[in-house]
Design a protein around this motif. Structure first.
Motif, PDB file in Angstrom:
ATOM      1  N   LEU A 173       0.846  -1.188   0.000  1.00  0.00           N
ATOM      2  CA  LEU A 173       0.000   0.000   0.000  1.00  0.00           C
ATOM      3  C   LEU A 173       0.882   1.238   0.000  1.00  0.00           C
ATOM      4  O   LEU A 173       1.898   1.292   0.706  1.00  0.00           O
ATOM      5  N   ALA A 174       0.499   2.234  -0.785  1.00  0.00           N
ATOM      6  CA  ALA A 174       1.242   3.495  -0.863  1.00  0.00           C
ATOM      7  C   ALA A 174       0.280   4.659  -0.677  1.00  0.00           C
ATOM      8  O   ALA A 174      -0.887   4.585  -1.069  1.00  0.00           O
ATOM      9  N   GLU A 175       0.787   5.724  -0.076  1.00  0.00           N
ATOM     10  CA  GLU A 175      -0.039   6.904   0.166  1.00  0.00           C
ATOM     11  C   GLU A 175      -0.095   7.791  -1.075  1.00  0.00           C
ATOM     12  O   GLU A 175       0.876   7.930  -1.795  1.00  0.00           O
ATOM     13  N   GLU A 176      -1.274   8.379  -1.281  1.00  0.00           N
ATOM     14  CA  GLU A 176      -1.469   9.423  -2.293  1.00  0.00           C
ATOM     15  C   GLU A 176      -0.961   9.019  -3.671  1.00  0.00           C
ATOM     16  O   GLU A 176      -0.175   9.725  -4.312  1.00  0.00           O
ATOM     17  N   ILE A 177      -1.420   7.874  -4.153  1.00  0.00           N
ATOM     18  CA  ILE A 177      -1.067   7.456  -5.514  1.00  0.00           C
ATOM     19  C   ILE A 177      -2.329   7.290  -6.368  1.00  0.00           C
ATOM     20  O   ILE A 177      -2.283   6.611  -7.396  1.00  0.00           O
ATOM     21  N   ASN A 178      -3.423   7.911  -5.956  1.00  0.00           N
ATOM     22  CA  ASN A 178      -4.634   7.839  -6.779  1.00  0.00           C
ATOM     23  C   ASN A 178      -4.457   8.657  -8.051  1.00  0.00           C
ATOM     24  O   ASN A 178      -3.661   9.592  -8.111  1.00  0.00           O
ATOM     25  N   TYR A 179      -5.232   8.285  -9.051  1.00  0.00           N
ATOM     26  CA  TYR A 179      -5.226   9.029 -10.302  1.00  0.00           C
ATOM     27  C   TYR A 179      -6.671   9.172 -10.777  1.00  0.00           C
ATOM     28  O   TYR A 179      -7.442   8.205 -10.740  1.00  0.00           O
ATOM     29  N   SER A 180      -7.046  10.372 -11.190  1.00  0.00           N
ATOM     30  CA  SER A 180      -8.410  10.663 -11.651  1.00  0.00           C
ATOM     31  C   SER A 180      -9.450  10.306 -10.596  1.00  0.00           C
ATOM     32  O   SER A 180     -10.551   9.851 -10.918  1.00  0.00           O
ATOM     33  N   VAL A 181      -9.087  10.463  -9.330  1.00  0.00           N
ATOM     34  CA  VAL A 181      -9.988  10.222  -8.191  1.00  0.00           C
ATOM     35  C   VAL A 181     -10.525   8.794  -8.237  1.00  0.00           C
ATOM     36  O   VAL A 181     -11.707   8.553  -7.943  1.00  0.00           O
ATOM     37  N   SER A 182      -9.700   7.857  -8.627  1.00  0.00           N
ATOM     38  CA  SER A 182     -10.110   6.453  -8.713  1.00  0.00           C
ATOM     39  C   SER A 182      -9.122   5.586  -7.955  1.00  0.00           C
ATOM     40  O   SER A 182      -7.958   5.970  -7.773  1.00  0.00           O
ATOM     41  N   PRO A 183      -9.550   4.399  -7.501  1.00  0.00           N
ATOM     42  CA  PRO A 183      -8.583   3.441  -6.945  1.00  0.00           C
ATOM     43  C   PRO A 183      -7.493   3.172  -7.970  1.00  0.00           C
ATOM     44  O   PRO A 183      -7.763   3.089  -9.175  1.00  0.00           O
ATOM     45  N   THR A 184      -6.258   3.052  -7.499  1.00  0.00           N
ATOM     46  CA  THR A 184      -5.122   2.952  -8.424  1.00  0.00           C
ATOM     47  C   THR A 184      -4.203   1.805  -8.023  1.00  0.00           C
ATOM     48  O   THR A 184      -3.940   1.598  -6.840  1.00  0.00           O
ATOM     49  N   LEU A 185      -3.725   1.078  -9.040  1.00  0.00           N
ATOM     50  CA  LEU A 185      -2.780  -0.020  -8.844  1.00  0.00           C
ATOM     51  C   LEU A 185      -1.513   0.262  -9.638  1.00  0.00           C
ATOM     52  O   LEU A 185      -1.579   0.750 -10.773  1.00  0.00           O
ATOM     53  N   PHE A 186      -0.360  -0.050  -9.043  1.00  0.00           N
ATOM     54  CA  PHE A 186       0.916  -0.050  -9.756  1.00  0.00           C
ATOM     55  C   PHE A 186       1.367  -1.502  -9.872  1.00  0.00           C
ATOM     56  O   PHE A 186       1.503  -2.193  -8.859  1.00  0.00           O
ATOM     57  N   THR A 187       1.621  -1.952 -11.096  1.00  0.00           N
ATOM     58  CA  THR A 187       2.063  -3.319 -11.331  1.00  0.00           C
ATOM     59  C   THR A 187       3.164  -3.304 -12.381  1.00  0.00           C
ATOM     60  O   THR A 187       3.545  -2.241 -12.872  1.00  0.00           O
ATOM     61  N   ASP A 188       3.694  -4.479 -12.725  1.00  0.00           N
ATOM     62  CA  ASP A 188       4.738  -4.493 -13.738  1.00  0.00           C
ATOM     63  C   ASP A 188       4.115  -4.309 -15.119  1.00  0.00           C
ATOM     64  O   ASP A 188       2.911  -4.496 -15.313  1.00  0.00           O
ATOM     65  N   PHE A 189       4.951  -3.924 -16.096  1.00  0.00           N
ATOM     66  CA  PHE A 189       4.404  -3.591 -17.416  1.00  0.00           C
ATOM     67  C   PHE A 189       3.787  -4.805 -18.085  1.00  0.00           C
ATOM     68  O   PHE A 189       2.813  -4.676 -18.850  1.00  0.00           O
TER      69      PHE A 189
END
Length: 381
Positions: A173-189
């Motif tokens: 979990l990471a703080e303040e990584i939302n985009y376009s006011v939506s839930p956001t995931l960072f994954t591999d390409f």
């Protein structure tokens, strides 16, 4: 000091109401500032809190991440620009996903960022768990942890006809990584590519939205960004800050809140200054008598300014208390108490209040002690 505090004790209601009014206005300033910051973070937190020094957009996208794709020839050319230590693909897309808690998964929109593991573009505000180490793992925004994006939860990309189901397991979990006011995931390409193919099975290739660049040691990101834009046709390279500030809608949000905050910053000192000016006129006779019996003008001015400081600081303490309660109130409001903005706001309000109180100071300095013998009161000439 004795004179100022004695008067305030004898007029508790009057000074108490002013302190309360100042406190409410300062609270509104702090609340608006925090609300603006929280809203902007929900729009572009993912860009602000990722590790790339420079982001290379397609020039036709006009700094819009959703509308940008970088072509293979452009990708290769970016990596050859002097000052670029590493350039890797960074993909972004909005998907319909299944996520939920207690077995109640439901469809909702989520933004997925795909970056090359161990390369630029990774989230930088990890607060729990770890970064992805393999395809199928993801870091999610901490503010959505209770909505099915907590550590150990699975998020499934809803495929279109003919597409394969893609599942991500949240490992951090990471703080303040939302985009376009939506839930956001960072994954591999590779995971991002799989999600793209799930919703578009006929796609022959999945292109990155931007190139994430790490500049060489000692290189200036702005200079490298300018060099990439000049060297690679059809691209626009921006530093991380430039990408955030140039995101569609961010400047409009900032301008709107700036107007509101400016009005508040004007109202607080004007209210304070007008109050003390009126009070000075009301006690003109008493001030004239004090001057006539030998009280120096400096003493009366210091007493006045001390009252201004006491009122603003009392109101500020009240405002900070209300702000702290509001930040703990929940209700989906993304606000937090930070010492820096609070101290800046209180200091600025105090300085402005002292400046607007100069009108009352001027009236005090113009008191003529001889008027005590004529009953003329304060002479304003």
């Amino acid at each position: 000091m004795f004179l100022a505090l004695t008067e305030m004790r004898r007029a508790k209601v009057r000074f108490g109401l002013l302190s309360g009014a100042v406190g409410l206005l300062v609270f509104l300033i702090l609340f608006q500032q925090a609300l603006s910051t929280g809203l902007i973070n929900q729009f572009i937190g993912a860009l602000r809190n990722q590790s790339a020094d420079v982001l290379v957009f397609n020039a036709q996208a006009r700094k819009n991440l959703e509308g940008s794709i970088v072509l293979p020839a452009q990708q290769a050319a970016v990596a050859q620009v002097p000052g670029v230590a590493e350039a890797t693909p960074l993909g972004e897309g909005t998907f319909t996903v299944l996520a939920g808690v207690d077995g109640a998964a439901e469809e909702q929109d989520a933004v997925i960022f795909g970056y090359q593991l161990d390369g630029p573009g990774a989230p930088t505000t990890l607060v729990e768990g770890r970064l992805p180490e393999a395809t199928g793992e993801a870091v999610a925004s901490s503010r959505d942890a209770d909505e099915g994006f907590g550590i150990g939860d699975t998020v499934t990309v809803v495929p279109n006809a003919g597409g394969a189901e893609v599942v991500f397991t949240v490992v951090g979990l990471a703080e303040e990584i939302n985009y376009s006011v939506s839930p956001t995931l960072f994954t591999d390409f590779a995971g991002f590519e799989a999600a793209k193919r799930a919703v578009n099975p006929d796609a022959t290739a999945v292109l990155p939205s931007v190139m994430a660049v790490r500049v060489a040691d000692g290189a200036d990101p702005e200079e490298v960004a300018a060099a990439i834009t000049a060297a690679v046709e059809g691209t626009e390279a921006l530093t991380r800050r430039q990408a955030v500030d140039g995101s569609p809608g961010v400047s409009a949000v900032r301008q709107s809140f700036s107007v509101v905050l400016l009005l508040f910053y004007l109202v607080v000192p004007l209210v304070t200054g007008l109050f003390f000016l009126i009070v000075t006129f009301q006690k003109a006779g008493a001030l004239t008598l004090l001057r006539a019996i030998g009280s120096p003008a400096g003493l009366l001015v210091r007493s006045l300014l001390l009252q201004v400081v006491a009122v603003v600081l009392t109101g500020s303490v009240l405002a900070v208390g209300l702000f702290w309660l509001a930040s703990r109130g929940g209700g989906g409001l993304d606000i937090s108490v930070e010492s820096g903005p609070v101290l800046f706001t209180v200091t600025l309000v105090l300085v402005l209040a002292l400046l607007t109180s100069l009108a009352a100071v001027r009236r005090v300095l113009r008191i003529d002690p001889i008027a005590a013998t004529t009953g003329a009161g304060v002479q304003v000439g």
